[in-house]
Scaffold this motif. Structure first.
Motif, PDB file in Angstrom:
ATOM      1  N   TYR A 302     -31.225  -7.622  -9.964  1.00 12.65           N
ATOM      2  CA  TYR A 302     -31.540  -6.599 -10.954  1.00 12.65           C
ATOM      3  C   TYR A 302     -32.814  -6.933 -11.718  1.00 12.65           C
ATOM      4  N   GLU A 303     -33.097  -8.220 -11.909  1.00 12.34           N
ATOM      5  CA  GLU A 303     -34.312  -8.631 -12.610  1.00 12.34           C
ATOM      6  C   GLU A 303     -35.561  -8.026 -11.974  1.00 12.34           C
ATOM      7  N   ILE A 304     -35.544  -7.899 -10.650  1.00 14.09           N
ATOM      8  CA  ILE A 304     -36.723  -7.394  -9.938  1.00 14.09           C
ATOM      9  C   ILE A 304     -36.537  -5.954  -9.480  1.00 14.09           C
ATOM     10  N   PHE A 305     -35.348  -5.626  -9.022  1.00 13.50           N
ATOM     11  CA  PHE A 305     -35.130  -4.322  -8.391  1.00 13.50           C
ATOM     12  C   PHE A 305     -34.308  -3.361  -9.242  1.00 13.50           C
ATOM     13  N   GLY A 306     -34.140  -3.689 -10.526  1.00 16.65           N
ATOM     14  CA  GLY A 306     -33.356  -2.833 -11.409  1.00 16.65           C
ATOM     15  C   GLY A 306     -34.153  -1.718 -12.050  1.00 16.65           C
ATOM     16  N   ASP A 307     -35.349  -1.440 -11.501  1.00 15.16           N
ATOM     17  CA  ASP A 307     -36.159  -0.359 -12.067  1.00 15.16           C
ATOM     18  C   ASP A 307     -35.591   1.013 -11.733  1.00 15.16           C
ATOM     19  N   ALA A 308     -34.944   1.148 -10.579  1.00 14.92           N
ATOM     20  CA  ALA A 308     -34.308   2.409 -10.189  1.00 14.92           C
ATOM     21  C   ALA A 308     -32.894   2.102  -9.710  1.00 14.92           C
ATOM     22  N   VAL A 309     -31.900   2.757 -10.317  1.00 15.09           N
ATOM     23  CA  VAL A 309     -30.496   2.426 -10.064  1.00 15.09           C
ATOM     24  C   VAL A 309     -29.711   3.705  -9.771  1.00 15.09           C
ATOM     25  N   VAL A 310     -28.792   3.606  -8.811  1.00 14.63           N
ATOM     26  CA  VAL A 310     -27.821   4.673  -8.560  1.00 14.63           C
ATOM     27  C   VAL A 310     -26.486   4.245  -9.171  1.00 14.63           C
ATOM     28  N   PHE A 311     -25.921   5.110 -10.013  1.00 15.09           N
ATOM     29  CA  PHE A 311     -24.583   4.876 -10.557  1.00 15.09           C
ATOM     30  C   PHE A 311     -23.654   5.870  -9.870  1.00 15.09           C
ATOM     31  N   ASP A 312     -22.963   5.401  -8.832  1.00 13.00           N
ATOM     32  CA  ASP A 312     -22.116   6.251  -7.997  1.00 13.00           C
ATOM     33  C   ASP A 312     -20.696   6.285  -8.570  1.00 13.00           C
ATOM     34  N   THR A 313     -20.262   7.461  -9.008  1.00 18.09           N
ATOM     35  CA  THR A 313     -18.918   7.609  -9.581  1.00 18.09           C
ATOM     36  C   THR A 313     -18.079   8.591  -8.763  1.00 18.09           C
ATOM     37  N   THR A 314     -18.429   8.782  -7.503  1.00 16.56           N
ATOM     38  CA  THR A 314     -17.743   9.776  -6.669  1.00 16.56           C
ATOM     39  C   THR A 314     -16.542   9.199  -5.923  1.00 16.56           C
ATOM     40  N   HIS A 315     -16.274   7.913  -6.074  1.00 15.07           N
ATOM     41  CA  HIS A 315     -15.167   7.282  -5.350  1.00 15.07           C
ATOM     42  C   HIS A 315     -14.042   6.913  -6.314  1.00 15.07           C
ATOM     43  N   ARG A 316     -12.848   6.735  -5.756  1.00 14.57           N
ATOM     44  CA  ARG A 316     -11.680   6.330  -6.540  1.00 14.57           C
ATOM     45  C   ARG A 316     -10.928   5.237  -5.786  1.00 14.57           C
ATOM     46  N   LEU A 317     -10.266   4.387  -6.554  1.00  8.40           N
ATOM     47  CA  LEU A 317      -9.364   3.408  -5.966  1.00  8.40           C
ATOM     48  C   LEU A 317      -8.033   4.126  -5.774  1.00  8.40           C
ATOM     49  N   ASN A 318      -7.818   4.641  -4.562  1.00  5.18           N
ATOM     50  CA  ASN A 318      -6.751   5.616  -4.343  1.00  5.18           C
ATOM     51  C   ASN A 318      -5.349   5.070  -4.553  1.00  5.18           C
ATOM     52  N   ALA A 319      -5.149   3.791  -4.288  1.00  7.65           N
ATOM     53  CA  ALA A 319      -3.804   3.238  -4.453  1.00  7.65           C
ATOM     54  C   ALA A 319      -3.311   3.395  -5.889  1.00  7.65           C
ATOM     55  N   PHE A 320      -4.253   3.458  -6.843  1.00  8.67           N
ATOM     56  CA  PHE A 320      -3.884   3.619  -8.247  1.00  8.67           C
ATOM     57  C   PHE A 320      -4.581   4.816  -8.878  1.00  8.67           C
ATOM     58  N   ASP A 321      -5.279   5.599  -8.047  1.00  6.46           N
ATOM     59  CA  ASP A 321      -5.984   6.796  -8.504  1.00  6.46           C
ATOM     60  C   ASP A 321      -6.898   6.477  -9.685  1.00  6.46           C
ATOM     61  N   MET A 322      -7.654   5.391  -9.574  1.00  6.61           N
ATOM     62  CA  MET A 322      -8.547   4.966 -10.649  1.00  6.61           C
ATOM     63  C   MET A 322      -9.991   5.305 -10.297  1.00  6.61           C
ATOM     64  N   PRO A 323     -10.729   5.947 -11.220  1.00  4.60           N
ATOM     65  CA  PRO A 323     -12.149   6.191 -10.987  1.00  4.60           C
ATOM     66  C   PRO A 323     -12.906   4.873 -10.820  1.00  4.60           C
ATOM     67  N   LEU A 324     -13.859   4.890  -9.905  1.00  6.76           N
ATOM     68  CA  LEU A 324     -14.629   3.693  -9.573  1.00  6.76           C
ATOM     69  C   LEU A 324     -16.107   3.983  -9.788  1.00  6.76           C
ATOM     70  N   GLY A 325     -16.775   3.133 -10.557  1.00 10.04           N
ATOM     71  CA  GLY A 325     -18.215   3.267 -10.774  1.00 10.04           C
ATOM     72  C   GLY A 325     -18.941   2.088 -10.146  1.00 10.04           C
ATOM     73  N   ILE A 326     -19.986   2.371  -9.371  1.00  9.82           N
ATOM     74  CA  ILE A 326     -20.713   1.326  -8.657  1.00  9.82           C
ATOM     75  C   ILE A 326     -22.209   1.473  -8.930  1.00  9.82           C
ATOM     76  N   TRP A 327     -22.856   0.382  -9.348  1.00  8.31           N
ATOM     77  CA  TRP A 327     -24.300   0.379  -9.565  1.00  8.31           C
ATOM     78  C   TRP A 327     -24.975  -0.278  -8.361  1.00  8.31           C
ATOM     79  N   VAL A 328     -25.882   0.447  -7.731  1.00  8.27           N
ATOM     80  CA  VAL A 328     -26.628  -0.090  -6.592  1.00  8.27           C
ATOM     81  C   VAL A 328     -28.098   0.283  -6.734  1.00  8.27           C
ATOM     82  N   GLY A 329     -28.948  -0.465  -6.024  1.00  9.56           N
ATOM     83  CA  GLY A 329     -30.381  -0.184  -6.021  1.00  9.56           C
ATOM     84  C   GLY A 329     -30.965  -0.420  -4.646  1.00  9.56           C
TER      85      GLY A 329
END
Length: 706
Positions: A302-329
């Motif tokens: 993130y120190e180098i490549f954290g200039d542009a980030v995707v925060f993906d919140t379209t997935h869920r942990l289905n076994a417990f129906d929990m919203p899942l947020g993932i930060w990727v670049g």
């Protein structure tokens, strides 16, 4: 046609004979429409029952013949004055089936009398589900409010039954009935979405729980159940929302033990790796509400490549129906890099705001320049609150994925034609041309009243490239990058039997991605770089930039040869050699090494555009200025870069080594013999380095100062 028999014990007023009523229901549609979704939002009203004005004068007790029905119904299936029932439950079932045929549902309302006291329960009212008025809720600042529409509209339709006893046998008679509604009644394909008619049997509950443990999505569960029951899509007696609510009830039973295991595992990982970071929040009952975590390698990246980030919140942990947020670049080799992950109890502003704060804490308070998300309103609000300096944009691939359901049926055979026009508009450079083209597109395809088109245009500054070109997106608007991110995420969503195991699955996926990335990096560095223009700028860039970044720059260099530049008083005008008007304005200050273009390609991608490259070439510039070859696109190592921030002498040696390695790769790639020699000697050198002992991270850091 699906036949649904209805057998009710109804006592006819004169002879008490048992009647059997049956009704056939016809499937009128095969999929839940947008209208049905709106029905779910409006009619899922579980607020407290309030009394309505139903006095005796409103009944038809004295004049049953004057009762007017809102819909035509069969005489033997319509409530009538004096109709008798063996119990109030039978009366309720009868009226409920009548309501379903008419297009509404009912609920139990007022009772008079009480069992065990005096004459016991003597009178009951059953009313339309829209009876009464919207209850006034007490606002609580500490509790998030859900602004749901209420279905209550003061409807006066009802049935009243009274208890009588003849010859010692108790029975219930209809003493009041009105079927006048002050609202529209629903069609058969809509009434089934009312909560009163949506039920999940015990057998279906067991199947759903079993499916949840395998990790499949709720949509997949619905499809499997439809196949098992041989019903058309969308015609199960329950909806996806009902399944999610059921999974939440399962989760409340099991989540407490799972949460304890999850926190225990995080603490164990922290004991082994002090650079592992996690944050969690407990609710007022001491139960886990939210948790977020990140790995040491993620913070470094993130120190180098954290200039542009995707925060993906379209997935869920289905076994417990929990919203899942993932930060990727995206790293310097064009591959996804993992920054962090969050599991949340609720899908709301409070949860996403907490997750954003936790993420910034992991990254020492550093916000990205640009953050891309889906179109969820609460995510948008959370970003604005917690990362006000970041440019927020929508992931175009998540929008495009909805096009078939939005426009396929509306446009029919013209759908593909419309999609091509959308892509053309999306890739435009001028805002004015985009807006003019959008109006023409709406007129051409007759989409003036389409709500999705209206929403897209209202939020155009968040997804259309003409509005985003002055913001850095690292190329994360392409379909290829979207597929790479989704493929990475799917690696740890494949199986979710235990909550505590999920962090392990993410760690394995990140480690696998890092190893695969190293292999791809080596392959890119060893590939024979083909120079296409012969320009000194090209060979200079090839020795500094990663093959991925260089290929992007090379595309611009090749196109620059087809452009002409004209010097103006305050800069240059650059346009294609076949055009006689228009073009891009380029400003160049050679002494300070500053150059910019009105197309904003460098600001958008970190790669100089063909217009600026043409001006540099015309001005006898043989190397690209240092500031226009960003560190994030160079052949660098993330760990070496971190040391550079604090240990200048050590960093200079690392940078010198990187430069030597880059030159080694560039020179070795020129022939097969050179490559063979380089690989032979580098293998020996790498073996010697690996045999050399590595001190602990703390000692290594101290050694760097000596």
């Amino acid at each position: 046609m699906v036949e649904m028999p209805l057998n009710l014990k109804v006592l006819n007023g004169s002879n008490g004979r048992n009647l059997k009523l049956s009704q056939n229901y016809t499937n009128l549609s095969t999929m839940m429409s947008d209208d049905a979704e709106q029905l779910l939002a409006v009619y899922d009203d579980h607020s407290d029952q309030r009394s309505i004005s139903l006095d005796d004068t409103s009944s038809t007790e004295e004049s049953p013949d004057e009762t007017k029905l809102s819909l035509e119904t069969l005489n033997d299936a319509t409530p009538y004055m004096g109709q008798r029932f063996a119990s109030h439950d039978y009366a309720y079932e009868f009226y409920s089936e009548f309501a379903k045929r008419c297009g509404f549902s009912i609920r139990r309302h007022r009772t008079e009398g009480k069992d065990g006291v005096g004459k016991g329960l003597t009178r009951r009212y059953f009313v339309c589900h829209r009876a009464g008025n919207t209850p006034i809720k007490t606002l609580n600042e500490n509790k998030p409010q859900r602004n749901r529409k209420s279905s209550r509209c003061g409807c006066q339709a009802y049935m009243r039954i009274s208890k009588t006893t003849e010859l010692g046998i108790p029975e219930w008679r209809v003493t009041g009935f009105s079927n006048h509604h002050n609202h529209e009644l629903l069609e058969p394909n809509q009434v089934r979405f009312l909560p009163a008619y949506r039920t999940i049997s015990d057998a279906d509950k067991n199947r759903i729980l079993m499916f949840a443990k395998t990790g499949i999505s709720v949509q997949q569960m619905m499809k499997l159940l439809e196949l098992e029951k041989c019903v058309e899509p969308g015609y199960l007696p329950f909806t996806e929302k009902d399944v999610r609510n059921l999974l939440q009830s399962f989760r409340k039973v099991d989540l407490e033990d799972e949460s304890i295991d999850l926190l225990r595992m995080c603490r164990n990982i922290k004991d082994k790796d002090h650079n592992f970071q996690f944050e969690f929040k407990l609710d007022s009952n001491g139960r886990l509400e939210n948790i977020a975590w990140s790995y040491a390698s993620s913070v470094q990246s993130y120190e180098i490549f954290g200039d542009a980030v995707v925060f993906d919140t379209t997935h869920r942990l289905n076994a417990f129906d929990m919203p899942l947020g993932i930060w990727v670049g995206m790293n310097n080799y064009g591959m996804p890099c993992f920054f962090g992950c969050a599991l949340l109890r609720e899908d709301n502003l409070k949860s996403y705001s907490w997750a954003s704060k936790a993420f910034l804490g992991f990254m020492n308070g550093k916000s990205p320049q640009t953050i891309l998300t889906d179109q969820t309103l609460c995510v948008r609000e959370a970003i604005a609150m917690e990362m006000p300096s970041a440019k927020h944009a929508y992931c175009i691939w998540l929008i495009i994925a909805k096009f078939p359901s939005w426009f396929n049926a509306v446009l029919g055979e013209r759908y593909n034609e419309w999609k091509s026009e959308f892509y053309r508009l999306y890739n435009m450079e001028s805002i004015e041309e985009f807006e003019m083209g959008w109006r023409n597109m709406v007129n051409s395809f007759g989409l003036h009243t389409n709500r999705h088109i209206s929403t897209l245009f209202a939020t155009r500054s968040l997804w259309a490239l003409p509005y985003l070109r002055s913001h850095f997106l690292a190329g994360m608007t392409t379909t290829a990058h979207a597929k790479a991110i989704n493929s990475f995420i799917q690696r740890f969503l494949s199986a979710q039997t235990r909550l505590a195991h999920f962090i392990e699955q993410v760690a394995v996926a990140v480690d696998f991605k890092d190893q695969a990335g190293e292999q791809q990096t080596m392959q890119q560095n060893l590939q024979n770089i083909c120079l296409k223009t012969g320009a000194p700028m090209e060979s200079h860039a090839a020795s500094i930039l990663t093959p991925f970044a260089f290929s992007k720059l090379q595309e611009q260099l090749v196109m620059a040869a087809h452009y002409a530049s004209f010097q103006l008083e305050d800069g240059f005008l650059v346009r294609h050699h076949t055009k006689f008007e228009g073009g891009r304005k380029v400003y160049w200050v050679p002494r300070e090494g500053i150059i910019s273009c009105s197309c904003h390609h460098f600001e958008f991608s970190g790669i100089l555009c063909r217009h600026t490259l043409r001006v540099l070439s015309t001005g006898n510039c043989f190397q690209i200025p240092e500031r226009y070859m960003p560190l994030r696109w160079r052949r660098i190592n993330t760990s070496a870069k971190l040391l550079q921030n604090t240990l200048s002498d050590h960093a200079e040696r690392v940078q010198l080594l990187q430069s030597m390695v880059s030159n080694l790769v560039a020179e070795s790639a020129k022939s097969k013999d050179r490559l063979d020699i380089a690989m032979e000697h580098v293998s020996v050198l790498l073996s010697r380095i690996r045999d050399h002992p590595v001190p602990s991270s703390r000692h290594a850091r101290n050694d760097c100062f000596t």
